[in-house]
Design a protein around this motif. Sequence first.
Motif, PDB file in Angstrom:
ATOM      1  N   ASP A   1       0.846  -1.196   0.000  1.00  0.00           N
ATOM      2  CA  ASP A   1       0.000   0.000   0.000  1.00  0.00           C
ATOM      3  C   ASP A   1       0.883   1.248   0.000  1.00  0.00           C
ATOM      4  O   ASP A   1       1.608   1.500   0.957  1.00  0.00           O
TER       5      ASP A   1
ATOM      6  N   TYR B   1       0.200   4.291   0.369  1.00  0.00           N
ATOM      7  CA  TYR B   1      -0.099   5.289   1.401  1.00  0.00           C
ATOM      8  C   TYR B   1       0.430   4.839   2.757  1.00  0.00           C
ATOM      9  O   TYR B   1       0.940   5.647   3.527  1.00  0.00           O
TER      10      TYR B   1
ATOM     11  N   VAL C   1       4.169   5.271   2.802  1.00  0.00           N
ATOM     12  CA  VAL C   1       4.489   6.703   2.735  1.00  0.00           C
ATOM     13  C   VAL C   1       5.049   7.136   1.385  1.00  0.00           C
ATOM     14  O   VAL C   1       5.363   8.305   1.192  1.00  0.00           O
TER      15      VAL C   1
ATOM     16  N   ALA D   1       3.414   7.379  -1.392  1.00  0.00           N
ATOM     17  CA  ALA D   1       2.426   8.246  -2.046  1.00  0.00           C
ATOM     18  C   ALA D   1       2.587   9.690  -1.612  1.00  0.00           C
ATOM     19  O   ALA D   1       2.410  10.620  -2.402  1.00  0.00           O
ATOM     20  N   GLN D   2       2.957   9.887  -0.363  1.00  0.00           N
ATOM     21  CA  GLN D   2       3.124  11.228   0.173  1.00  0.00           C
ATOM     22  C   GLN D   2       4.386  11.912  -0.368  1.00  0.00           C
ATOM     23  O   GLN D   2       4.525  13.124  -0.245  1.00  0.00           O
TER      24      GLN D   2
ATOM     25  N   LYS E   1       5.045   7.085  -5.914  1.00  0.00           N
ATOM     26  CA  LYS E   1       4.403   5.889  -5.370  1.00  0.00           C
ATOM     27  C   LYS E   1       5.205   4.631  -5.687  1.00  0.00           C
ATOM     28  O   LYS E   1       5.742   4.484  -6.790  1.00  0.00           O
TER      29      LYS E   1
ATOM     30  N   THR F   1       5.170   0.227  -4.537  1.00  0.00           N
ATOM     31  CA  THR F   1       4.796  -0.929  -3.733  1.00  0.00           C
ATOM     32  C   THR F   1       5.723  -2.070  -4.128  1.00  0.00           C
ATOM     33  O   THR F   1       6.383  -2.018  -5.172  1.00  0.00           O
TER      34      THR F   1
END
Length: 210
Positions: A91, A93, A96, A98-99, A103, A105
């Motif tokens: 994930d 998000y 971190v 994504a922040q 992105k 995974t």
Amino acid sequence: MGEIKIGRMTLGVCATNCYFLYREGADRVIFVDPADRGADIYEALKKKGLQVEAILLTHGHFDHIWGAQKLRELSGAKIYALEAEKVVCQDAYVNVSAQTGRKATIDPDEWLADGQELLLADISVKVIATPGHTIGSCCYYVQEAGFLIAGDTLFSGSVGRTDFPTGSMSKLVRSIREKLFVLPGETKVYPGHGEETDIATEEQYNPYCQ
């Protein structure tokens, strides 16, 4: 068999320590936490005559996995992580990334269990689950060489932050006291950031673990 050696590369925006383990005179390595630029990692090791046999993750935060997929593609090595870390790895998000605007995974090939013994590149590695920094953080203990790769669980004079998703300071401190401070005091600790230390020093002086 030759003596076990450890090398370090510090990479990425968070100056993350990546480690590679190998036996002296051998050409296979275990690579821990490919922080970034997986292709550069692969080429740097190739120039040393080293091939990646396995990729171990201490946890799934962005600054420890950004280079993992490319390193796996180029080397053909499997990626390993603690099973409890699945939600963080998968994930963007929660890990971190994504922040950060980038992105990422990762889907490890094999999920590990606490206390599991791995034999990779002729090196025996014990998996020690140390939840706290993330829900599935772990450390890798190489008893023969007397060292621990601690990820972001234990630092020199500090510990990993716990304000990201799945973090818990109480669990982190418990992990350190109950899982790491039981190791021999002379055990060298190689953290995910900063300089190396040892168990005895941290048990006596680390202000977060008293």
